[in-house]
Design an enzyme around this catalytic site. Structure first.
Site, PDB file in Angstrom:
ATOM      1  N   SER A 250       0.846  -1.196   0.000  1.00 17.65           N
ATOM      2  CA  SER A 250       0.000   0.000   0.000  1.00 17.65           C
ATOM      3  C   SER A 250       0.880   1.245   0.000  1.00 17.65           C
ATOM      4  O   SER A 250       2.107   1.155   0.094  1.00 17.65           O
ATOM      5  CB  SER A 250      -0.884   0.007   1.248  1.00 17.65           C
ATOM      6  OG  SER A 250      -0.088   0.313   2.370  1.00 17.65           O
ATOM      7  N   LYS A 251       0.211   2.381  -0.080  1.00 22.36           N
ATOM      8  CA  LYS A 251       0.942   3.658  -0.100  1.00 22.36           C
ATOM      9  C   LYS A 251       1.870   3.767   1.107  1.00 22.36           C
ATOM     10  O   LYS A 251       2.907   4.397   1.046  1.00 22.36           O
ATOM     11  CB  LYS A 251      -0.044   4.825  -0.096  1.00 22.36           C
ATOM     12  CG  LYS A 251      -0.755   4.997  -1.421  1.00 22.36           C
ATOM     13  CD  LYS A 251      -0.517   6.408  -1.983  1.00 22.36           C
ATOM     14  CE  LYS A 251      -0.881   6.492  -3.449  1.00 22.36           C
ATOM     15  NZ  LYS A 251      -2.313   6.391  -3.714  1.00 22.36           N
ATOM     16  N   ARG A 252       1.447   3.128   2.214  1.00 20.94           N
ATOM     17  CA  ARG A 252       2.264   3.227   3.423  1.00 20.94           C
ATOM     18  C   ARG A 252       3.635   2.571   3.267  1.00 20.94           C
ATOM     19  O   ARG A 252       4.541   2.809   4.028  1.00 20.94           O
ATOM     20  CB  ARG A 252       1.523   2.611   4.618  1.00 20.94           C
ATOM     21  CG  ARG A 252       0.667   3.640   5.364  1.00 20.94           C
ATOM     22  CD  ARG A 252      -0.308   2.961   6.274  1.00 20.94           C
ATOM     23  NE  ARG A 252      -1.327   2.300   5.474  1.00 20.94           N
ATOM     24  CZ  ARG A 252      -1.851   1.117   5.754  1.00 20.94           C
ATOM     25  NH1 ARG A 252      -1.468   0.455   6.813  1.00 20.94           N
ATOM     26  NH2 ARG A 252      -2.783   0.600   4.983  1.00 20.94           N
ATOM     27  N   ASP A 253       3.738   1.700   2.281  1.00 26.19           N
ATOM     28  CA  ASP A 253       5.044   1.077   2.054  1.00 26.19           C
ATOM     29  C   ASP A 253       5.988   2.014   1.314  1.00 26.19           C
ATOM     30  O   ASP A 253       7.073   1.610   0.916  1.00 26.19           O
ATOM     31  CB  ASP A 253       4.874  -0.225   1.264  1.00 26.19           C
ATOM     32  CG  ASP A 253       4.151  -1.266   2.075  1.00 26.19           C
ATOM     33  OD1 ASP A 253       4.687  -1.652   3.116  1.00 26.19           O
ATOM     34  OD2 ASP A 253       3.027  -1.650   1.701  1.00 26.19           O
ATOM     35  N   GLY A 254       5.555   3.254   1.136  1.00 27.28           N
ATOM     36  CA  GLY A 254       6.440   4.229   0.497  1.00 27.28           C
ATOM     37  C   GLY A 254       6.231   4.211  -0.997  1.00 27.28           C
ATOM     38  O   GLY A 254       5.132   4.419  -1.473  1.00 27.28           O
TER      39      GLY A 254
END
Ligand code: GLU
Length: 488
Positions: A250-254
């Site tokens: 996800s976006k949280r993985d950068g």
């Protein structure tokens, strides 16, 4: 086998790694079979679709080498075709106008929730009489158009990755909306699952290759193919890309968009190579490096995994470094110039060219990503660079300033254009100062490069010398090496 496949990105964001990997598999499959790879932009979500995302997507695909044979086609240009097909289903009695309001749907959902039932539409307007319809219209209600889904249908297909997949009609949430609300004498905007089928039929798509998150859509879409009397393509649902810890990426993985990978200094051939390995294994599973053209020769879905593919940064970095290490200096220099400029160095791509190519030759073999060159090359570009603490500590050791003074004194008359000339100068200094070679080398390293570690010292010196930066650094280093007189 004749093959026509498509990549169908929605321009609601930049080109995502998941979409790009799906594009890689489509491209490989098309090329393997000598077929066509089509680009279709699914821009029916008018609020979220943006031209700059379309541009990012098309540029990203091209950058990766995934050139399409037809398109881009835009769904927003094809509304008439979709509406005609909605009309066909209405005419066949396979679709109908449903006047249920949002408030009524909310009540239905709430009561299903209270009974712990899965939310679904209860098909209540499937068989309205013309009088009932007229009454709803008189109330001012605008209908959606729903496609009838038989709860008793068992939908089965043979997926090229997942084998036999089966769904119950009753698990599809009731009759599905295929067109948005509009006055009853019109057809509202047709919706995603419907337009995908109309397009895939119209474009003669033979194999639908897309992410596993579309499996439930496939069940619905198969019923639509049947209703439209169209030939059903083969389906292939590719595994999701997971984060290194095995969760959905996800976006949280950068970094998740291809333009981010590009900015970080991955080269397209390495990223495309890595993406083809995300879920697929070549017959020789030890083979890790190949171009897309090479992979296309043997690509097939039998060697695509069902399980999600974990993203492995180390492997991507390794692959990238392999391509960078063997790249010709001229090509590498072209790629590095923007990164040097981004680091704030004044770089003239023309007059500095030979110097820059020498830098590229020096650092190329230790590069993993292009964006590392800002820091890695700072000592070659930045006259204001500060010395590291351990470099200063070394400069202040006994005898070091004397060595550097001897070098500084010899410099104005020294020829310093080749490694041999530099080595000869170092030899002279060894003789004249009587210092050990190890001390001389470490002192030069600290004095010239401001640090105790870095790329080859002699090569670095030659590069600094071309810009006169060695003289400047030696002066500074000698000053730093003077005994510090404390204030108290
Ligand atoms: N537009 C869809 C997406 O971006 C792809 C649909 C499809 O491949 O059928 O996920």
């Amino acid at each position: 086998m004749s093959v026509r496949v498509r990549i169908a990105p929605s321009p609601t964001g930049n080109l995502h790694i998941g979409t790009a990997r799906t594009a890689v598999f489509n491209w490989l499959f098309a090329r393997h079979h000598g077929g066509q790879f089509i680009l279709r932009v699914e821009d029916t979500d008018l609020e979220r679709s943006r031209p700059e995302f379309t541009q990012n997507i098309t540029e990203g695909l091209q950058w990766l080498g995934l050139q399409w044979d037809e398109g881009p086609f835009f769904q927003s240009d094809r509304m008439d075709l979709y509406k005609q097909n909605v009309q066909t289903l209405l005419d066949k009695g396979l679709a109908y106008r449903c006047y249920v309001t949002e408030a009524e749907l909310n009540d239905l959902r709430a009561s299903q929730e209270a009974q712990k039932l899965a939310p679904r539409y209860d098909n209540r307007h499937r068989d309205l009489t013309p009088e009932q319809e007229a009454a709803f219209q008189a109330e001012g209600r605008e209908p959606v158009i729903r496609f009838k889904i038989d709860d008793h249908r068992n939908i089965v297909w043979k997926d090229m990755v997942r084998g036999t997949v089966s769904w119950n009609g009753s698990d599809l949430g009731g009759d599905m909306v295929i067109a948005r609300r509009a006055p009853a004498d019109q057809i509202g905007q047709p919706l995603y699952n419907f337009v995908v089928v109309v397009d895939d039929v119209d474009m003669g798509i033979t194999h639908v290759i897309r992410g596993e998150d579309h499996v439930a859509n496939t069940a619905k879409q198969l019923l639509l193919y049947e209703a439209l009397g169209a030939k059903v393509p083969e389906f292939s649902h590719t595994p999701l890309i997971l984060s290194p810890t095995g969760k959905k990426l996800s976006k949280r993985d950068g970094v998740t968009s291809i333009s981010d990978f590009q900015k970080m200094g991955y080269v397209p051939v390495a990223l495309a190579n890595y993406m083809s390995l995300l879920g697929w294994t070549p017959t020789d599973s030890t083979q890790e490096r190949f171009t897309l053209e090479e992979a296309a020769k043997e690509f097939d879905f039998e060697r695509v995994n069902k399980a999600g593919a974990k993203f492995d940064w180390d492997k991507l970095n390794w692959l990238n470094s392999q391509y960078l290490h063997e790249m010709a200096a001229a090509e590498l220099t072209d790629l590095l110039i923007p990164y040097w400029q981004a680091a704030g160095y004044e770089v003239d791509g023309e007059s500095d060219r030979p110097w820059l190519e020498q830098i590229a030759t020096l650092i190329g073999p230790s590069l993993e990503r292009l964006d590392q060159v800002g820091e890695m090359c700072r000592y070659l570009f930045d006259p204001e660079l500060d010395y590291t603490e351990d470099a200063i500590a070394h400069l202040q050791k006994d005898g070091v300033a004397d060595v550097l003074k001897a070098v500084a004194a010899a410099l104005p008359n020294a020829a310093l254009t080749t490694v041999d000339e530099a080595k000869a100068l170092i030899k002279d200094i060894t003789k004249s100062t009587g210092a050990k070679k190890g001390l001389i080398m470490k002192s030069l390293r600290a004095g010239l490069t401001c640090a105790l570690k870095g790329p080859d010292l002699v090569e670095s010196w030659l590069l600094l010398h071309q810009k006169g930066l060695d003289t400047v650094r030696l002066e500074k280093a000698i000053a730093l090496g003077q005994p510090q007189h404390g204030g108290d």
